[in-house]
Structures are given as C-alpha cells and as structure tokens.
Design an enzyme around this catalytic site. Structure first.
Site, mmCIF file in Angstrom:
data_model
loop_
_atom_site.group_PDB
_atom_site.id
_atom_site.type_symbol
_atom_site.label_atom_id
_atom_site.label_comp_id
_atom_site.label_asym_id
_atom_site.label_seq_id
_atom_site.Cartn_x
_atom_site.Cartn_y
_atom_site.Cartn_z
ATOM 1 N N SER A 162 9.665 -3.422 0.802
ATOM 2 C CA SER A 162 9.634 -4.409 1.877
ATOM 3 C C SER A 162 11.074 -4.687 2.284
ATOM 4 O O SER A 162 11.897 -5.057 1.447
ATOM 5 C CB SER A 162 8.947 -5.672 1.353
ATOM 6 O OG SER A 162 8.983 -6.687 2.310
ATOM 7 N N LYS A 183 8.110 -1.142 4.726
ATOM 8 C CA LYS A 183 7.558 -2.269 5.491
ATOM 9 C C LYS A 183 8.703 -3.073 6.064
ATOM 10 O O LYS A 183 9.594 -3.499 5.330
ATOM 11 C CB LYS A 183 6.711 -3.110 4.546
ATOM 12 C CG LYS A 183 6.280 -4.459 5.079
ATOM 13 C CD LYS A 183 5.271 -5.100 4.135
ATOM 14 C CE LYS A 183 5.715 -6.471 3.675
ATOM 15 N NZ LYS A 183 4.760 -7.058 2.721
ATOM 16 N N LYS A 203 10.051 -6.390 7.903
ATOM 17 C CA LYS A 203 9.717 -7.777 8.234
ATOM 18 C C LYS A 203 10.053 -7.986 9.703
ATOM 19 O O LYS A 203 11.120 -7.540 10.175
ATOM 20 C CB LYS A 203 10.550 -8.727 7.366
ATOM 21 C CG LYS A 203 10.151 -8.695 5.892
ATOM 22 C CD LYS A 203 8.785 -9.328 5.700
ATOM 23 C CE LYS A 203 8.511 -9.596 4.233
ATOM 24 N NZ LYS A 203 7.195 -10.243 4.038
ATOM 25 N N ASP A 206 5.426 -6.638 8.781
ATOM 26 C CA ASP A 206 4.863 -7.888 8.242
ATOM 27 C C ASP A 206 5.510 -9.060 8.956
ATOM 28 O O ASP A 206 6.732 -9.241 8.892
ATOM 29 C CB ASP A 206 5.150 -7.964 6.730
ATOM 30 C CG ASP A 206 4.502 -9.193 6.072
ATOM 31 O OD1 ASP A 206 3.815 -9.963 6.772
ATOM 32 O OD2 ASP A 206 4.691 -9.357 4.850
ATOM 33 N N GLU A 259 0.867 -6.513 9.273
ATOM 34 C CA GLU A 259 0.466 -7.490 8.257
ATOM 35 C C GLU A 259 0.637 -8.914 8.771
ATOM 36 O O GLU A 259 1.702 -9.265 9.294
ATOM 37 C CB GLU A 259 1.331 -7.254 7.002
ATOM 38 C CG GLU A 259 0.987 -8.137 5.823
ATOM 39 C CD GLU A 259 1.828 -7.771 4.586
ATOM 40 O OE1 GLU A 259 2.400 -6.652 4.541
ATOM 41 O OE2 GLU A 259 1.929 -8.622 3.680
ATOM 42 N N ASP A 284 -2.578 -11.038 4.557
ATOM 43 C CA ASP A 284 -1.911 -11.452 3.320
ATOM 44 C C ASP A 284 -2.195 -12.951 3.143
ATOM 45 O O ASP A 284 -3.191 -13.334 2.509
ATOM 46 C CB ASP A 284 -0.407 -11.125 3.441
ATOM 47 C CG ASP A 284 0.431 -11.589 2.262
ATOM 48 O OD1 ASP A 284 -0.100 -12.263 1.364
ATOM 49 O OD2 ASP A 284 1.648 -11.293 2.217
ATOM 50 N N LYS A 307 -2.619 -10.116 -3.656
ATOM 51 C CA LYS A 307 -1.636 -10.750 -4.549
ATOM 52 C C LYS A 307 -2.456 -11.635 -5.472
ATOM 53 O O LYS A 307 -3.081 -12.594 -5.006
ATOM 54 C CB LYS A 307 -0.643 -11.605 -3.746
ATOM 55 C CG LYS A 307 0.288 -10.799 -2.857
ATOM 56 C CD LYS A 307 1.201 -11.691 -2.027
ATOM 57 C CE LYS A 307 2.165 -10.841 -1.202
ATOM 58 N NZ LYS A 307 2.888 -11.651 -0.191
ATOM 59 N N GLY A 365 3.737 -8.070 -3.125
ATOM 60 C CA GLY A 365 4.712 -8.572 -4.094
ATOM 61 C C GLY A 365 5.314 -9.874 -3.613
ATOM 62 O O GLY A 365 5.216 -10.223 -2.429
HETATM 63 O O1 OSB Z 1 4.744 -11.439 2.771
HETATM 64 O O2 OSB Z 1 4.602 -9.826 1.440
HETATM 65 C C1 OSB Z 1 5.153 -10.866 1.772
HETATM 66 C C2 OSB Z 1 8.140 -11.601 -0.501
HETATM 67 C C3 OSB Z 1 8.017 -12.969 -0.660
HETATM 68 C C4 OSB Z 1 7.007 -13.628 -0.012
HETATM 69 C C5 OSB Z 1 6.111 -12.917 0.804
HETATM 70 C C6 OSB Z 1 6.216 -11.552 0.951
HETATM 71 C C7 OSB Z 1 7.277 -10.892 0.304
HETATM 72 C C8 OSB Z 1 7.546 -9.465 0.455
HETATM 73 C C9 OSB Z 1 8.323 -8.782 -0.643
HETATM 74 O O3 OSB Z 1 7.228 -8.817 1.431
HETATM 75 C C10 OSB Z 1 7.480 -7.921 -1.502
HETATM 76 C C11 OSB Z 1 8.189 -7.530 -2.795
HETATM 77 O O4 OSB Z 1 8.907 -6.535 -2.776
HETATM 78 O O5 OSB Z 1 8.050 -8.234 -3.823
HETATM 79 MG MG MG Z 2 3.121 -10.325 3.531
#
Ligand code: OSB
Ligand code: MG
Length: 370
Positions: free
Chosen positions: A137, A163, A165, A190, A215, A240, A264, A292
C-alpha cells in the site's frame, strides 16, 4: 480446555521508517496496543488494530485500552477457561461495538489455543498455503516523481500488486502516471471513504487504467451509494471500512455494493467473524484479500495466517516488516521471497516477542491476575 490465568496490556510506539499518508491523515509513529493471555505456562499474543486517533474508525488505542480493562477483562475473569476461542465473541457480545478491542483479546486467545496444540495457527484455522502473495500500500506522495520512484522500488522488491492511496485532487493524475510507466503492473486504489456520490465522474475516469479494484471510495455507512456507484463503473468496488461484520458483508453483497472484500479481522470484531465472512465469500465466489493496518510483527503474523485460507485469492496488503519498521517488537521479521511471504511453521503465530525491544518501545503496561 485452555486456562487463562493472567492478562497483560502494553501500549507501544514504534517509529515508521517514512510517514504514511492517506486521505484521512498522516502517521509517523505506529501506536499499538498489545494483549497477552497466559495460562498453563503458555502465552498468547494479540494486537489491537485501532489507531492513535479516531480517523479510520471510531476506536483508538485508548478506547480499546479502556474497553478491554474495564469490560472485557471482567468477562474473561468470570470464565478463566475456554474450549475454543470462537466462544469469546458470544461472551463479549454484551459489550456493544468496539470490534477492534474485542478482536485483540480474541487474537491472543487464538495464539494461546494454537500454541497449546503445538500447531501453527494457519493449520488450526484451515489454511492451505505455505506462502502468501504480498501486495504493498503506497501512501499519498508530495509529487508524481517521488510516487513513481516509490512504486518502482516496490515492484523491484517483488510486490505482486501496488495499491495507491487516493483522495480528491490526488487521483486521476497519479494513477495515469503510474499506469503509463508500469503498463503491466497489478494496480488498485484506496480512497479511505474520501469521495461523495457527486464525485462519480472522477471515479469513472479511473476505469481507463485497468485497475484491479477501487477500495472504499464512499462513506463507511454508504452501502446503497456504493451499489449505485458500482452500476456506473467497470472497475470492481472493494469495501474496507464499510464491512464491520459478516452480516454487513452479506448486506453489501446482496445490495451489489461491492464485488471484492478486504478482510481485516480487527475491523470485523475478530478471527471468528472473519472466518464467517470467509465462508460467505466462498459460497458466493467473492474474492477476498487480507488488509493491513501497519501492524507490528504480532498483528502482521495473524494476517499472514489468515491469508492462507482458500478464499483469500488476491494479493494481500501484507508487506515485509522492513517496509514500515527498522526494528520490530517480534522476531523473526517477515521477508519477501519471490513476491510472497512464507507462513511461519512454528506453534501459534510463529513469531516471538523480543522483550528488550518491547520494553524499550512500551509507554505503558499493566498485568492482571484473572
Ligand atoms: O485502508 O487499508 C487501509 C493502513 C492504515 C489504515 C487503513 C489502511 C491502511 C493501509 C496500509 O492501506 C496497509 C498495510 O500495509 O498495513
Ligand atoms: Mg483500505
């Protein structure tokens, strides 16, 4: 029968190697709440995925510390034993909400349970993989060149899916730039709930870049709005934040609000609930992947075990330890092998707390006899 004699909580702060920026904010330090449960000379560990502040979800490490201390601990204290960790959600259901707090205690119980049987957790859960595909991510960057450099280095590391952001103002341009530079890469985006239904035309533009999924574009309560948006997009929507239980997953699928689910365990209230989503998704042939929350080695290990289940058919947001931390509080660190993370084969989570590093990064802790 598993005995639970003591519980400990640890608040830890681990500096991130680089700031992680999303549509909801910037994190420089990982705040984590760790739970240990011990009995019969065995200790199990769980990590609460709540963040430092109420941005991703309403829970924080502080609300979780309070709920576990004042409400979940007495429930465990009244019991002191369990046959199977899947009993815990029923016991905890008198507490409304607070899925991340409940999940952290349940996670420690799963580790304890698997360690008591001397089996790696994935075997106890019914996992079928020896290594899991790793995705990464990538946070919001200050400019396109630095984003391209990050993506290139992650692809060189072997990550199977990148991914990005996104947020309003950082969406079509970065996606186009990454797609032009890496025509073959598996890409997704995302938004962490940053868009409104009126933004559909911008999201529609993303259809041109062959994304694996978009996402959580809209608000976390907006199932109906996601269903309508989904009708107008070719790219699958993955949810999510919106999926807070197996029941919500069912609702979202019935409505057509998503075609993919990011699992998650903390967000849905624990491993037992995540297993219920997994059964639902298998029956409906809905692809899953494990999300994650910048977890330390404890939470990362649980994600790795969960991602071995057959329904987790897409690359996960589970990256190598060194993607986030110079030093973790658990050993050994997770490393990438050909774009995959090998699943620990030792009992339970298969990682061990490094007490030295735990105590160095610990800002508060407390132990109770149950
Ligand atoms: O939206 O998936 C998410 C991290 C913190 C809070 C939300 C998200 C995320 C990530 C990181 O996208 C995922 C990771 O590498 O742990
Ligand atoms: Mg997410």
């Amino acid at each position: 029968m598993i005995k639970v004699e003591r519980m400990s909580l640890f608040l830890v702060e681990l500096p991130l190697l680089s700031p992680f920026v999303t549509s909801f904010g910037e994190e420089r330090v990982k705040h984590a709440l760790l739970v240990s449960l011990s009995g019969d000379g065995i200790m199990g560990w769980g990590e609460c995925v709540a963040g430092a502040g109420p941005w991703f979800s309403s829970e924080t490490v502080e609300t979780a510390r309070y709920i576990i201390t004042e409400h979940l601990r007495p429930i465990l204290s009244n019991r002191k034993t369990f046959e199977d960790p899947s009993e815990l959600p029923r016991l905890f259901s008198v507490v409304r909400g607070h899925p991340m707090a409940k999940a952290a205690v349940e996670a420690a119980a799963w580790d304890l349970f698997a360690r008591a049987q001397k089996k790696p957790l994935f075997q106890v859960l019914g996992g079928v993989r020896e290594h899991i595909p790793a995705g990464v991510s990538v946070g919001i960057h200050p400019d396109i060149p630095s984003l391209l450099a990050s993506v290139e280095s992650f692809l060189n590391d072997g990550y199977q899916r990148v991914k990005l952001k996104i947020k309003p103002g950082w969406d079509v341009e970065p996606v186009r730039a990454v797609r032009e530079r890496f025509p073959e890469a598996l890409l997704s985006v995302d938004a962490n709930a940053a868009y409104r239904p009126e933004d559909a035309p911008v999201l529609k533009e993303l259809d041109r870049y062959g994304l694996l999924m978009i996402e959580q574009p809209l608000g976390f309560t907006d199932l109906l709005e996601h269903a309508r948006l989904s009708q107008s997009l070719a790219t699958p929507i993955c949810l999510d934040e919106s999926i807070d239980s197996a029941h919500r997953a069912w609702e979202a699928l019935e409505l057509g609000a998503c075609r993919i689910i990011n699992v998650k365990q903390g967000r849905v209230g624990g491993v037992t609930e995540a297993l219920a989503i997994h059964r639902l998704a298998l029956a409906r042939r809905v692809p899953l992947w494990c999300g994650g929350m910048l977890e330390t080695g404890i939470g990362r290990a649980l994600n790795v075990h969960l991602a071995t289940l057959p329904g987790f058919s897409l690359p996960n947001d589970i990256s190598a330890t060194k993607r986030y931390f110079r030093e973790d509080i658990a050993d050994p660190p997770f490393e990438l092998e050909n774009g995959h993370i090998p699943v620990p084969t030792r009992p339970g989570l298969g990682v061990e707390i490094n007490w030295d590093r735990l105590l160095r990064s610990c800002t508060w802790s407390r132990t109770w006899k149950l």
